[in-house]
Design an enzyme around this catalytic site. Structure first.
Site, PDB file in Angstrom:
ATOM      1  N   GLU A 130       0.819  -1.205   0.000  1.00 33.88           N
ATOM      2  CA  GLU A 130       0.000   0.000   0.000  1.00 33.88           C
ATOM      3  C   GLU A 130       0.858   1.263   0.000  1.00 33.88           C
ATOM      4  OE1 GLU A 130      -3.026   0.263  -0.635  1.00 33.88           O
ATOM      5  OE2 GLU A 130      -3.553  -1.855  -0.556  1.00 33.88           O
ATOM      6  N   CYS A 187     -25.039   3.367 -13.755  1.00 36.42           N
ATOM      7  CA  CYS A 187     -24.108   4.450 -13.410  1.00 36.42           C
ATOM      8  C   CYS A 187     -24.756   5.816 -13.637  1.00 36.42           C
ATOM      9  CB  CYS A 187     -22.843   4.333 -14.253  1.00 36.42           C
ATOM     10  SG  CYS A 187     -21.714   5.725 -14.008  1.00 36.42           S
ATOM     11  N   CYS A 233     -16.433   2.579 -20.251  1.00 35.55           N
ATOM     12  CA  CYS A 233     -17.784   2.290 -19.769  1.00 35.55           C
ATOM     13  C   CYS A 233     -18.383   1.040 -20.420  1.00 35.55           C
ATOM     14  CB  CYS A 233     -18.683   3.497 -19.980  1.00 35.55           C
ATOM     15  SG  CYS A 233     -18.095   4.965 -19.114  1.00 35.55           S
ATOM     16  N   ASP A 276      -9.302   5.810  -1.590  1.00 38.87           N
ATOM     17  CA  ASP A 276      -8.202   6.388  -2.365  1.00 38.87           C
ATOM     18  C   ASP A 276      -8.798   7.109  -3.575  1.00 38.87           C
ATOM     19  OD1 ASP A 276      -8.909   4.442  -4.185  1.00 38.87           O
ATOM     20  OD2 ASP A 276      -6.840   3.823  -4.597  1.00 38.87           O
ATOM     21  N   CYS A 280     -17.637  -1.863 -18.292  1.00 39.32           N
ATOM     22  CA  CYS A 280     -17.883  -1.653 -16.860  1.00 39.32           C
ATOM     23  C   CYS A 280     -19.140  -2.387 -16.384  1.00 39.32           C
ATOM     24  CB  CYS A 280     -18.034  -0.158 -16.582  1.00 39.32           C
ATOM     25  SG  CYS A 280     -18.368   0.196 -14.843  1.00 39.32           S
ATOM     26  N   CYS A 293     -12.647   2.443 -14.749  1.00 35.25           N
ATOM     27  CA  CYS A 293     -13.197   3.796 -14.563  1.00 35.25           C
ATOM     28  C   CYS A 293     -12.039   4.774 -14.302  1.00 35.25           C
ATOM     29  CB  CYS A 293     -14.189   3.817 -13.395  1.00 35.25           C
ATOM     30  SG  CYS A 293     -15.129   5.356 -13.294  1.00 35.25           S
ATOM     31  N   TYR A 304      -5.496   6.555   4.717  1.00 36.01           N
ATOM     32  CA  TYR A 304      -5.691   5.598   3.637  1.00 36.01           C
ATOM     33  C   TYR A 304      -4.983   4.270   3.916  1.00 36.01           C
ATOM     34  CZ  TYR A 304      -5.104   2.805  -0.352  1.00 36.01           C
ATOM     35  OH  TYR A 304      -5.074   1.696  -1.141  1.00 36.01           O
TER      36      TYR A 304
END
Ligand code: SF4
Length: 311
Positions: free
Chosen positions: A56, A228, A219, A157, A222, A212, A139
């Site tokens: 991370e 959406c 899209c 994030d 997606c 995204c 985070y």
């Protein structure tokens, strides 16, 4: 009904619809995750809390595909916080290579030392303990808790912010840090079930990283396309975030970098201890990033004792 009551009623309806919409999106997202999640060695329980924390920190501002060889190397040389705590600054800076923002390497070493001193070498599983470690912010703490300890906590994030703000709010995610609205959105959209919340966090983050994306969301590929709100609204303001963020100067990294160089120039020795550099700017995370970028640009050198000097 008064005007204020009417507004509150509408807002309540909107908030309820966020939770309802996230419930409908969950199975779509879960199926997509099962079929498309990239197989990194820090995922799917293949490493420990230290491995997740390392991944991370390394992947902040750096794509995971670039992080992979560095993570493998670090885990090979320093597989535990105790091992890293015994490394020298020069060793960790060298091993950081071209990952960028090399102060993250030093902060990781300090973090490892603090884990050894405060937690007997074990990465803690409480939010307060994690954010008290050097270099660990909201985070990273949330990510370690969700992705390793499987706790129910929003992980917010840039990628998650973008997906949630677009899909649920129908707007582009703007600005460098999460707004109160985005934090609220993430909290309310998070599934109540613990296991589902973990998958939700991972899948929204992965969707933001691979589908995204900021400028060219795919899209057609997606899983959320049919529901959406951003796509339904015609993608209003797509990609506007970066242009606006760069236009102001106050509080930017450019300003902080200038202040650091100004302080160094004013010193007869052109050198400042890390404690004194810390006095230049209140936000320690931003300050560290600016020192690191100056170092990367060859404008300053960071000595082994963490002092900073003009080259
Ligand atoms: S449909 Fe497009 S804008 Fe909406 S979440 Fe998916 S990729 Fe993002």
């Amino acid at each position: 009904m008064t005007d204020q009551t009417a507004v509150e009623s509408v807002e309540e309806t909107v908030e309820e619809s966020v939770e309802e919409t996230s419930r409908m999106l969950y199975p779509l997202l879960a199926q997509w995750w099962q079929e498309n999640a990239r197989d990194f060695p820090w995922r799917f329980g293949k490493t420990d809390a230290w491995g997740v924390l390392l991944s991370e920190v390394m992947s902040q501002q750096t794509p995971m595909t670039r992080v992979l060889p560095y993570w493998m190397s670090w885990m090979d040389v320093w597989p535990t916080p105790r091992a890293l705590s015994e490394a020298t600054p020069a060793e960790v800076i060298t091993a950081w290579g071209t990952l960028g923002y090399p102060r993250r390497a030093l902060r990781l070493r300090e973090c490892a030392q603090a884990i050894v001193e405060r937690h007997a070498g074990h990465v803690p599983d409480a939010y307060e303990d994690l954010v008290a470690l050097p270099g660990i912010g909201d985070y990273t703490a949330s990510a370690v808790l969700a992705f390793h300890y499987q706790q129910r906590i929003p992980v917010l994030d840039t990628n998650v912010r973008r997906v949630l703000t677009r899909a649920l709010d129908g707007q582009e995610s703007r600005g460098r840090s999460a707004t109160a609205r985005e934090k609220q959105l993430a909290g309310r959209a998070l599934p109540a079930d613990r296991a589902r919340s973990v998958l939700w966090n991972q899948a929204t983050m992965e969707l933001g990283a691979t589908v995204c994306t900021a400028k060219n969301p795919n899209c057609d590929a997606c899983p959320l396309r049919a529901r959406c709100a951003f796509a339904a609204a015609g993608w209003p303001g797509l990609g506007q975030k970066r242009t606006r963020a760069k236009q102001s100067f106050a509080g930017t990294n450019r300003q902080v970098r200038g202040l650091i160089l100004k302080a160094l120039r004013a010193e007869p020795t052109h050198e400042l201890s890390y404690e004194r550099v810390r006095g230049v700017w209140a936000d320690a995370v931003q300050l560290d990033a600016c020192i690191a970028s100056l170092d990367e640009d060859g404008l300053v050198v960071i000595r082994a004792d963490h002092s900073v000097a003009l080259p």
